[in-house]
Design a protein around this motif. Structure first.
Motif, PDB file in Angstrom:
ATOM      1  N   TYR A  63       0.810  -1.214   0.050  1.00 31.37           N
ATOM      2  CA  TYR A  63       0.057  -0.005   0.080  1.00 31.37           C
ATOM      3  C   TYR A  63       0.877   1.190   0.145  1.00 31.37           C
ATOM      4  CZ  TYR A  63      -4.167  -2.672   0.604  1.00 31.37           C
ATOM      5  OH  TYR A  63      -5.238  -3.618   0.193  1.00 31.37           O
ATOM      6  N   PHE A  64       2.132   1.044   0.149  1.00 29.97           N
ATOM      7  CA  PHE A  64       3.030   2.218   0.408  1.00 29.97           C
ATOM      8  C   PHE A  64       3.819   2.400  -0.990  1.00 29.97           C
ATOM      9  CE2 PHE A  64       1.930   0.669   4.535  1.00 29.97           C
ATOM     10  CZ  PHE A  64       1.505   1.806   5.164  1.00 29.97           C
ATOM     11  N   LEU A  73       3.361  10.128   5.894  1.00 27.36           N
ATOM     12  CA  LEU A  73       2.414   9.366   6.755  1.00 27.36           C
ATOM     13  C   LEU A  73       2.917   9.340   8.195  1.00 27.36           C
ATOM     14  CD1 LEU A  73       1.036   6.572   4.373  1.00 27.36           C
ATOM     15  CD2 LEU A  73      -0.067   8.565   5.071  1.00 27.36           C
ATOM     16  N   THR A  76       1.474  12.132   9.929  1.00 28.57           N
ATOM     17  CA  THR A  76       0.170  12.218  10.087  1.00 28.57           C
ATOM     18  C   THR A  76      -0.253  11.116  11.203  1.00 28.57           C
ATOM     19  OG1 THR A  76      -0.324  10.598   8.649  1.00 28.57           O
ATOM     20  CG2 THR A  76      -0.248  12.656   7.511  1.00 28.57           C
ATOM     21  N   LEU A  77       0.616  10.120  11.263  1.00 33.05           N
ATOM     22  CA  LEU A  77       0.414   9.010  12.270  1.00 33.05           C
ATOM     23  C   LEU A  77       0.971   9.701  13.851  1.00 33.05           C
ATOM     24  CD1 LEU A  77      -0.305   6.111  13.209  1.00 33.05           C
ATOM     25  CD2 LEU A  77       2.037   5.599  13.126  1.00 33.05           C
ATOM     26  N   ILE A 100     -10.429   9.796   8.810  1.00 29.47           N
ATOM     27  CA  ILE A 100      -8.960   8.809   8.700  1.00 29.47           C
ATOM     28  C   ILE A 100      -9.246   7.437   8.199  1.00 29.47           C
ATOM     29  CG2 ILE A 100      -6.981   7.870   9.916  1.00 29.47           C
ATOM     30  CD1 ILE A 100      -7.192  11.078  11.385  1.00 29.47           C
ATOM     31  N   LEU A 109      -8.018  -0.910   1.438  1.00 34.97           N
ATOM     32  CA  LEU A 109      -7.390  -1.673   2.770  1.00 34.97           C
ATOM     33  C   LEU A 109      -8.442  -2.520   3.687  1.00 34.97           C
ATOM     34  CD1 LEU A 109      -4.575  -1.792   4.128  1.00 34.97           C
ATOM     35  CD2 LEU A 109      -5.468  -0.263   5.612  1.00 34.97           C
ATOM     36  N   TYR A 113      -6.420  -5.026   8.655  1.00 31.31           N
ATOM     37  CA  TYR A 113      -5.027  -4.702   9.025  1.00 31.31           C
ATOM     38  C   TYR A 113      -4.802  -3.459   9.928  1.00 31.31           C
ATOM     39  CZ  TYR A 113      -3.646  -7.462   5.083  1.00 31.31           C
ATOM     40  OH  TYR A 113      -3.277  -8.556   4.439  1.00 31.31           O
ATOM     41  N   PRO A 114      -5.705  -2.451   9.593  1.00 31.85           N
ATOM     42  CA  PRO A 114      -5.714  -1.244  10.704  1.00 31.85           C
ATOM     43  C   PRO A 114      -5.986  -1.658  12.344  1.00 31.85           C
ATOM     44  CG  PRO A 114      -7.430  -0.802   9.066  1.00 31.85           C
ATOM     45  CD  PRO A 114      -6.626  -2.079   8.675  1.00 31.85           C
ATOM     46  N   MET A 117      -3.118  -3.513  13.620  1.00 31.14           N
ATOM     47  CA  MET A 117      -2.232  -2.493  14.097  1.00 31.14           C
ATOM     48  C   MET A 117      -2.220  -1.608  15.145  1.00 31.14           C
ATOM     49  SD  MET A 117       0.415  -3.001  12.065  1.00 31.14           S
ATOM     50  CE  MET A 117       1.254  -1.634  12.375  1.00 31.14           C
ATOM     51  N   MET A 118      -3.568  -1.689  15.777  1.00 32.02           N
ATOM     52  CA  MET A 118      -3.831  -1.156  17.077  1.00 32.02           C
ATOM     53  C   MET A 118      -2.931  -1.700  18.334  1.00 32.02           C
ATOM     54  SD  MET A 118      -5.907   1.295  16.527  1.00 32.02           S
ATOM     55  CE  MET A 118      -6.289   1.639  18.116  1.00 32.02           C
ATOM     56  N   PHE A 153     -12.791   3.085  13.425  1.00 35.47           N
ATOM     57  CA  PHE A 153     -12.262   2.538  12.257  1.00 35.47           C
ATOM     58  C   PHE A 153     -13.292   1.544  11.638  1.00 35.47           C
ATOM     59  CE2 PHE A 153      -7.740   3.587  12.289  1.00 35.47           C
ATOM     60  CZ  PHE A 153      -7.600   3.398  10.920  1.00 35.47           C
TER      61      PHE A 153
HETATM   62  C1  HEM Z   1      -3.760   1.858  13.637  1.00 33.74           C
HETATM   63  C2  HEM Z   1      -4.021   1.755  12.323  1.00 33.74           C
HETATM   64  C3  HEM Z   1      -3.653   2.931  11.341  1.00 33.74           C
HETATM   65  C4  HEM Z   1      -3.926   4.216  11.900  1.00 33.74           C
HETATM   66  C5  HEM Z   1      -3.893   5.060  13.026  1.00 33.74           C
HETATM   67  C6  HEM Z   1      -3.662   5.028  10.538  1.00 33.74           C
HETATM   68  C7  HEM Z   1      -3.402   6.329  10.488  1.00 33.74           C
HETATM   69  C8  HEM Z   1      -3.207   7.064   9.222  1.00 33.74           C
HETATM   70  C9  HEM Z   1      -3.451   8.552   9.170  1.00 33.74           C
HETATM   71  C10 HEM Z   1      -3.703   9.425  10.264  1.00 33.74           C
HETATM   72  C11 HEM Z   1      -3.418   8.846   7.812  1.00 33.74           C
HETATM   73  C12 HEM Z   1      -3.726  10.110   7.001  1.00 33.74           C
HETATM   74  C13 HEM Z   1      -5.081  10.177   6.966  1.00 33.74           C
HETATM   75  C14 HEM Z   1      -5.183  11.625   5.951  1.00 33.74           C
HETATM   76  O1  HEM Z   1      -4.423  12.154   5.258  1.00 33.74           O
HETATM   77  O2  HEM Z   1      -6.295  11.899   5.748  1.00 33.74           O
HETATM   78  C15 HEM Z   1      -3.333   7.501   7.000  1.00 33.74           C
HETATM   79  C16 HEM Z   1      -3.132   7.238   5.692  1.00 33.74           C
HETATM   80  C17 HEM Z   1      -2.816   6.306   5.097  1.00 33.74           C
HETATM   81  N1  HEM Z   1      -2.607   4.957   5.636  1.00 33.74           N
HETATM   82 FE1  HEM Z   1      -2.973   4.600   7.717  1.00 33.74          FE
HETATM   83  N2  HEM Z   1      -3.184   4.195   9.582  1.00 33.74           N
HETATM   84  C18 HEM Z   1      -3.395   2.894  10.160  1.00 33.74           C
HETATM   85  C19 HEM Z   1      -3.256   1.576   9.399  1.00 33.74           C
HETATM   86  C20 HEM Z   1      -3.046   1.542   8.085  1.00 33.74           C
HETATM   87  C21 HEM Z   1      -2.461   0.122   7.546  1.00 33.74           C
HETATM   88  C22 HEM Z   1      -2.642  -1.117   8.154  1.00 33.74           C
HETATM   89  C23 HEM Z   1      -2.093   0.543   6.056  1.00 33.74           C
HETATM   90  C24 HEM Z   1      -1.738  -0.443   5.297  1.00 33.74           C
HETATM   91  C25 HEM Z   1      -1.585  -1.344   5.164  1.00 33.74           C
HETATM   92  C26 HEM Z   1      -2.290   2.123   6.326  1.00 33.74           C
HETATM   93  C27 HEM Z   1      -2.022   2.832   4.898  1.00 33.74           C
HETATM   94  C28 HEM Z   1      -2.312   4.134   4.847  1.00 33.74           C
HETATM   95  C29 HEM Z   1      -2.175   4.942   3.627  1.00 33.74           C
HETATM   96  C30 HEM Z   1      -1.568   4.057   2.413  1.00 33.74           C
HETATM   97  C31 HEM Z   1      -2.579   6.073   3.737  1.00 33.74           C
HETATM   98  C32 HEM Z   1      -2.443   7.555   2.580  1.00 33.74           C
HETATM   99  C33 HEM Z   1      -3.706   7.011   2.028  1.00 33.74           C
HETATM  100  C34 HEM Z   1      -4.045   8.274   0.951  1.00 33.74           C
HETATM  101  O3  HEM Z   1      -3.913   9.476   1.330  1.00 33.74           O
HETATM  102  O4  HEM Z   1      -4.141   7.970  -0.253  1.00 33.74           O
HETATM  103  N3  HEM Z   1      -2.565   2.570   7.417  1.00 33.74           N
HETATM  104  N4  HEM Z   1      -3.336   6.544   8.107  1.00 33.74           N
END
Ligand code: HEM
Length: 181
Positions: A63-64, A73, A76-77, A100, A109, A113-114, A117-118, A153
């Motif tokens: 996904y990345f 990211l 943002t996290l 989010i 996704l 997975y999310p 990841m907690m 979520f």
């Molecule tokens: C506890 C779980 C997770 C949290 C708290 C989290 C948090 C975030 C946050 C805050 C953003 C930015 C959102 C935005 O810009 O509006 C984001 C984007 C993203 N996350 Fe996560 N994430 C989680 C799990 C995951 C997982 C498991 C994956 C992939 C396997 C992932 C892939 C991505 C991707 C690719 C984006 C960018 C999406 C886009 O703007 O096109 N995330 N995530």
């Protein structure tokens, strides 16, 4: 099966519903807010652990993209994590977290997975709770907020599924009934 009151709970009302269910007290909110400096201190380690796990598993790593995406990211996290310690869990809070969640729905996704990841978040939440003198209350409060995020979520995914199904079958009530089969 009869209709349920919970079926009509939407958007910010979900927060009120869940916060009421979990009985988040002022003392718990304050304990989290008091741990904000420790959360800021631990955030870089948490972010490393989070991305190390995601990037070493092929099904999540895909996904990345390149071009500094992970770097962006990470920021943002960090903001998402620190916000857990704001002490203020209002409608803006839940709406931003639902948005989010929705971002992850949009990229296709799977929700597992999310949710999985907690685990990393909870590990660091617990470490942070033990860095101040009020570990029991802080750790209980953090678990509540983590459970709230898991629920949010999941809600983002369920909202999308229900909306689409309701569009296909004509109304949400029928869509909900279909999802009980
Ligand atoms: C506890 C779980 C997770 C949290 C708290 C989290 C948090 C975030 C946050 C805050 C953003 C930015 C959102 C935005 O810009 O509006 C984001 C984007 C993203 N996350 Fe996560 N994430 C989680 C799990 C995951 C997982 C498991 C994956 C992939 C396997 C992932 C892939 C991505 C991707 C690719 C984006 C960018 C999406 C886009 O703007 O096109 N995330 N995530």
């Amino acid at each position: 099966m009869e209709d349920r009151n919970s079926w009509s709970v939407k958007d910010e009302a979900i927060l009120t519903d869940l916060v009421t269910l979990m009985n988040l007290s002022d003392e718990e909110k304050q304990a989290l807010a008091a741990s904000k400096p420790q959360a800021e201190e631990m955030a870089p380690q948490l972010i490393n652990a989070f991305y190390e796990r995601l990037l070493s598993h092929d099904n999540t790593a895909e996904y990345f993209g390149g071009n500094g995406m992970v770097e962006h990211l990470r920021g943002t996290l960090e903001a998402w994590f620190i916000q857990l310690f704001s002490g203020n869990y209002d409608t803006d809070y839940v709406n931003s977290r639902l948005t989010i969640g929705k971002t992850h729905v949009r990229i296709g996704l799977p929700v597992r997975y999310p949710l999985a990841m907690m685990d990393v978040l909870v590990e660091y939440g617990d470490k942070i709770a033990h860095m101040n003198g009020n570990a029991e209350v802080t750790s209980r409060a953090f678990r509540k907020l983590a459970a709230l995020d898991i629920a949010i979520f999941n809600q983002a995914y369920e909202n999308t599924q229900l909306d689409h199904l309701a569009e296909v079958v004509g109304n949400e009530r029928l869509a909900r009934r279909l999802l009980t089969k």
